[in-house]
Each structure stands twice: as C-alpha cells, then as structure tokens.
Scaffold this active site. Structure first.
Site, PDB file in Angstrom:
ATOM      1  N   SER A  49       6.746  11.848  -9.275  1.00  0.00           N
ATOM      2  CA  SER A  49       7.013  11.771  -7.800  1.00  0.00           C
ATOM      3  C   SER A  49       6.136  10.601  -7.100  1.00  0.00           C
ATOM      4  O   SER A  49       6.818  10.224  -6.003  1.00  0.00           O
ATOM      5  CB  SER A  49       6.520  13.067  -7.094  1.00  0.00           C
ATOM      6  OG  SER A  49       5.235  13.447  -7.173  1.00  0.00           O
ATOM      7  N   GLU A  50       5.199  10.311  -7.461  1.00  0.00           N
ATOM      8  CA  GLU A  50       4.425   9.289  -6.907  1.00  0.00           C
ATOM      9  C   GLU A  50       3.494   8.060  -8.010  1.00  0.00           C
ATOM     10  O   GLU A  50       3.077   8.959  -8.794  1.00  0.00           O
ATOM     11  CB  GLU A  50       3.245   9.523  -5.882  1.00  0.00           C
ATOM     12  CG  GLU A  50       3.659  10.312  -4.662  1.00  0.00           C
ATOM     13  CD  GLU A  50       4.812   9.552  -3.843  1.00  0.00           C
ATOM     14  OE1 GLU A  50       4.757   8.369  -3.879  1.00  0.00           O
ATOM     15  OE2 GLU A  50       5.376  10.124  -2.917  1.00  0.00           O
ATOM     16  N   THR A  51       3.552   6.939  -7.665  1.00  0.00           N
ATOM     17  CA  THR A  51       2.675   6.196  -8.591  1.00  0.00           C
ATOM     18  C   THR A  51       1.825   5.319  -7.511  1.00  0.00           C
ATOM     19  O   THR A  51       2.354   4.824  -6.655  1.00  0.00           O
ATOM     20  CB  THR A  51       3.468   5.426  -9.336  1.00  0.00           C
ATOM     21  OG1 THR A  51       4.105   5.942 -10.471  1.00  0.00           O
ATOM     22  CG2 THR A  51       2.324   4.201 -10.140  1.00  0.00           C
ATOM     23  N   CYS A  78       0.720   9.526   0.848  1.00  0.00           N
ATOM     24  CA  CYS A  78       1.092  10.429  -0.206  1.00  0.00           C
ATOM     25  C   CYS A  78      -0.306  11.227  -0.452  1.00  0.00           C
ATOM     26  O   CYS A  78      -1.276  10.343  -0.739  1.00  0.00           O
ATOM     27  CB  CYS A  78       1.482   9.737  -1.464  1.00  0.00           C
ATOM     28  SG  CYS A  78       1.371  10.956  -2.758  1.00  0.00           S
TER      29      CYS A  78
END
Length: 272
Positions: A49-51, A78
């Site tokens: 979902s996130e880097t 985030c």
C-alpha cells in the site's frame, strides 16, 4: 545503458506486535532523491500500500525529508509508513536516538520512542458533516447512517462493528468518486473505543490493512463524539491492527508497534 544502483530496503509491519499482521510498508533510505518515475516504479514493484523514501536534509526543523508512494501515485500523508520509517531510523540508523523529525507534504512529522511502541505526531483533520453522498450506499454494500468529509478522506458512519466487518464494497463505484479515500467506522465493542476499515481504490489500494492517516480524521471524530481525548482503536481488516490515540486541538498523536520482517537491498536504475 542506464546504470543500476543498490539501495537499502526494509519491510516493516506497522501497528502490530506480530509478523504478517498490521500494515506492511516498504522503507527505502536514500542518500539523494532519485527521479520521480524511478520512485514510482520502485513502489509499483514492491506492490504494497505504501513505499516510503527519505533523504537527509539540512532543514533546521527536520532530520530527513519523507515521501510516500502507493503502487499508483504519490500521496500527501501516510501514517503507517511514517511509523515504519521512524522504526527504521531509530532501530537501525540511530540506536540511541529517542526521536526523528521528518519534513513532508503534511508538514513536520515527529516519531518518538514510547516505551515498547512508537508514537507519531500528525495533523488533525476534523471532519465536517456532508448532507449526502449520492450513490454511495450501494458502493459500500450497506447504508451508512451519515457521511463526513475529512478532506482527502470521507468518513462513513455505521451502527456497529459487525456491520463494518461485513462490508463488501464495490471498489469500482468508490473509485468513481475521484481522489478520495473512504473510512468505514463504528463504535467499538469490548476493549476498543471504535473500529474502522479503509478503502483507497483511487490510489491503487482497494483495502488498506491499517491506516494511520485515516485516524487523523476518525480520532477527532470519535473524541468529540465520545467526549474523551485518549482513545484505543482497532482496524478490523483481514490483517488487523491496533492504534493508541491522543487528540489535541489540531494534532493527533498515534502510537503503535512495529515488526521488521525483511531487510536487504534493491537493484534499481538511476533513471527511466
């Protein structure tokens, strides 16, 4: 031929004590920024979902500049990847450090050690009531009792945790509302004050397992509704996660655990 370089890579499960639960974030420390197309390609390759990417900064108010990418796009805030980035620095790069300061699109974000948890200070995004959200009832698969806007994220209020747990959203329908995330929330049962599930199909993430940034909206909402500033929340996705929340006038302090599950290097091109 484009030269390739090797960069550090960590995968951290945030808002959990247990591996393979919570929300996995990829964390990539950099010496200097790579071109945006390369950062986006790395996030797409990771398919989480996130880097998160961060570089050192000489800004007197921050230690690192932090950015976040979904597999589809860069986002303005985030939470779980910020917590994971704080873990990466305080556990690996600064063994004796107690806090790290990030500059970001959302302003200065601070992650501190808080006993066996990490705590971060994020901006509160107090939601305002929406008169209606046409066609949204079908998009959730159940009828919310009310809708609220928290800016990027729209909060849908349901009657109880079981109703939220049973939701089967139409992600194509949610995506049609544009660049919004959706927070489905209800009063908690047992030991927690409230529960939630979060959906971000317009950002390339159908359901986010545990969403720190969404609690910048839901924590002030429930603090006002319950008349208390200290809250404990559960995100009841399949992986699940736990968040300890403290709400001030314009800030939300979010605490949780982190577990490092992968450490290594990535070989990436300098440009695309």
């Amino acid at each position: 031929m484009t030269r390739t370089i090797r960069i550090p890579f960590l995968q951290v499960d945030a808002f959990t004590k247990e591996p393979f639960k919570g929300n996995p974030a990829a964390v990539c420390p950099l010496d200097a920024w790579l071109p945006d197309p390369v950062l986006q390609a790395i996030a797409r390759e990771n398919n989480l979902s996130e880097t998160a990417f961060f570089v050192p900064t000489d800004d007197e108010d921050a230690d690192f500049h932090l950015r976040w990418f979904t597999p589809l796009t860069e986002v303005d805030l985030c939470g779980h990847a910020t917590l994971a980035s704080g873990h990466a620095i305080l556990s690996n790069l600064r063994d004796k450090g107690k806090a790290v300061r990030f500059s970001s699109q959302a302003g200065i974000l601070i992650v501190t050690k808080d006993g066996d948890r990490l705590s971060m200070d994020l901006p509160a995004r107090r939601p305002r009531a929406l008169d209606a959200l046409p066609n949204a009832n079908g998009a959730f698969g159940a009828k919310p009792s009310a809708f609220f806007s928290g800016g990027r994220d729209i909060l849908a209020l349901f009657e109880d945790a079981q109703q939220v747990r049973a939701l089967k959203p139409d992600f194509a329908a949610l995506k049609s509302f544009g660049k919004h995330g959706f927070i489905a929330t209800a009063p908690g049962a047992g030991d927690c004050d409230f529960v939630s599930r979060c959906f971000f199909p317009a950002f390339g993430v159908e359901e986010d397992p545990v969403t720190g940034s969404a609690h910048c909206v839901s924590a002030p909402f429930w603090a006002d509704r319950l008349g208390k500033s200290e809250l404990f929340a559960r995100q009841i996705s399949q992986r699940g996660g736990e968040l300890w929340l403290s709400v001030a006038e314009d800030r939300v302090h979010i605490s949780g655990h982190c577990v490092e599950v992968i450490a290594g290097e990535m070989s990436v091109p300098e440009s695309l």
